[in-house]
Design a protein around this motif. Structure first.
Motif, short mmCIF file in Angstrom:
data_model
loop_
_atom_site.label_atom_id
_atom_site.label_comp_id
_atom_site.label_asym_id
_atom_site.label_seq_id
_atom_site.Cartn_x
_atom_site.Cartn_y
_atom_site.Cartn_z
N ILE A 3 0.84 -1.21 0.00
CA ILE A 3 0.00 0.00 0.00
C ILE A 3 0.87 1.25 0.00
N ALA A 4 1.93 1.24 0.82
CA ALA A 4 2.83 2.40 0.89
C ALA A 4 3.52 2.63 -0.44
N ALA A 5 3.95 1.54 -1.11
CA ALA A 5 4.61 1.69 -2.41
C ALA A 5 3.66 2.29 -3.45
N GLN A 6 2.40 1.86 -3.41
CA GLN A 6 1.42 2.42 -4.34
C GLN A 6 1.20 3.91 -4.07
N GLU A 7 1.16 4.28 -2.79
CA GLU A 7 0.97 5.69 -2.44
C GLU A 7 2.19 6.51 -2.83
N VAL A 8 3.38 5.93 -2.68
CA VAL A 8 4.60 6.63 -3.10
C VAL A 8 4.55 6.93 -4.60
N LEU A 9 4.19 5.95 -5.39
CA LEU A 9 4.10 6.15 -6.84
C LEU A 9 3.01 7.17 -7.19
N ALA A 10 1.93 7.17 -6.43
CA ALA A 10 0.87 8.15 -6.68
C ALA A 10 1.37 9.56 -6.40
N GLN A 11 2.09 9.74 -5.29
CA GLN A 11 2.64 11.05 -4.96
C GLN A 11 3.67 11.50 -5.99
N ILE A 12 4.47 10.56 -6.48
CA ILE A 12 5.44 10.91 -7.52
C ILE A 12 4.71 11.34 -8.80
N GLY A 13 3.56 10.71 -9.06
CA GLY A 13 2.75 11.15 -10.20
C GLY A 13 2.27 12.58 -10.03
N TYR A 14 1.91 12.97 -8.79
CA TYR A 14 1.52 14.36 -8.52
C TYR A 14 2.71 15.30 -8.73
N VAL A 15 3.89 14.86 -8.31
CA VAL A 15 5.09 15.66 -8.54
C VAL A 15 5.31 15.86 -10.04
N ASP A 16 5.13 14.79 -10.80
CA ASP A 16 5.30 14.85 -12.25
C ASP A 16 4.36 15.87 -12.87
N ASP A 17 3.07 15.79 -12.50
CA ASP A 17 2.08 16.72 -13.06
C ASP A 17 2.39 18.17 -12.68
N ALA A 18 2.74 18.38 -11.40
CA ALA A 18 3.02 19.74 -10.93
C ALA A 18 4.28 20.29 -11.61
N ARG A 19 5.25 19.43 -11.83
CA ARG A 19 6.47 19.87 -12.50
C ARG A 19 6.17 20.34 -13.93
N ARG A 20 5.34 19.60 -14.63
CA ARG A 20 4.97 20.01 -15.99
C ARG A 20 4.27 21.37 -15.96
N GLY A 21 3.39 21.56 -14.99
CA GLY A 21 2.72 22.85 -14.88
C GLY A 21 3.69 23.97 -14.54
#
Length: 250
Positions: A151-169
């Motif tokens: 569960i923690a690994a899935q949440e880590v990847l989800a947060q990294i996805g948010y980082v990715d989106d915010a970085r593009r913005g």
């Protein structure tokens, strides 16, 4: 090129209007009983001022919205990166260090390398994306792990996805510029607005000087404000890297 095309169109329209006025005055001169109407000049001056105010407002809203968007993206990126750093505690022991180190390396790169580049509107390159991929790889669970670790690994990847989106913005906000057409409107409208003040005489020359100075100074201040806000990551009004430095003590 777009600025030159805009100026060419504006000049062409102004030239056509000048020719129309010339033809009218030559072919249809004022009669003996007609007088020159000063209220026409006052009306034109008023309309120019109104249109220029609209252009100023549009420019201010545009650059302010871009700055606000940039601020939101930075906050979201730093927050998601910090959450990734904290979630490392729930991963297997051998992955906690690499995840934390990768998160700190990414934050340090953003603050020390990318922020000066964004302030100068320079390309950021691919190093940031490489560090983000490194963080993503470090956060992937190796082996089956426990249910909590999965569960923690899935949440880590989800947060990294948010980082990715915010970085593009954030990158998009850094590259956003006020349209050259609006810049042309700012310059031409400002010149016309100030120039029209010389068409009307005042009884006291000192009053006229003060009014022209005040209007010119205020227009210059507004244009400079728009110029500063048009660089959302530059000094002194740009967004700073405070969210990253606050979370990671860089």
């Amino acid at each position: 090129m777009a600025l030159l095309e805009t100026l060419a169109v504006v000049f062409a329209v102004a030239l056509v209007a000048a020719v129309a006025v010339y033809i009218k005055t030559k072919l249809f001169p004022l009669g003996d009983g007609e007088e020159i109407r000063e209220d026409v000049a006052e009306y034109i001056s008023m309309m120019v001022s109104v249109f220029y105010a609209l252009v100023l407002g549009l420019c201010l809203v545009s650059v302010w919205d871009n700055r606000a968007t940039a601020d939101d993206r930075v906050q979201a990126e730093a927050s998601a990166l910090h959450q990734t750093y904290l979630l490392a505690d729930a991963l297997p022991a051998e992955q906690r260090g690499p995840v934390r180190e990768a998160a700190r390396s990414y934050a340090g790169h953003v603050v020390d390398v990318e922020w000066p580049l964004m302030a100068e509107r320079e390309p950021l390159g691919d190093d940031g994306w490489t560090l983000l991929d490194r963080l993503r790889t470090a956060g992937e669970l190796r082996g089956p792990g426990t249910t909590a670790q999965q569960i923690a690994a899935q949440e880590v990847l989800a947060q990294i996805g948010y980082v990715d989106d915010a970085r593009r913005g954030r990158e998009a906000a850094a590259e956003e510029r006020l349209s050259v057409v609006l810049w042309a409107g700012l310059v031409i409208g400002g010149v016309l607005t100030v120039a029209f003040m010389f068409l009307f005489g005042l009884n006291r020359s000192s009053t006229h000087v003060i009014l022209v100075m005040g209007l010119s100074g205020f227009i210059a201040f507004t244009v400079l404000l728009i110029h500063q806000l048009d660089t959302p990551f530059g000094d002194p009004l740009g967004v700073g890297p405070d969210p990253f430095t606050r979370y990671f003590r860089l």
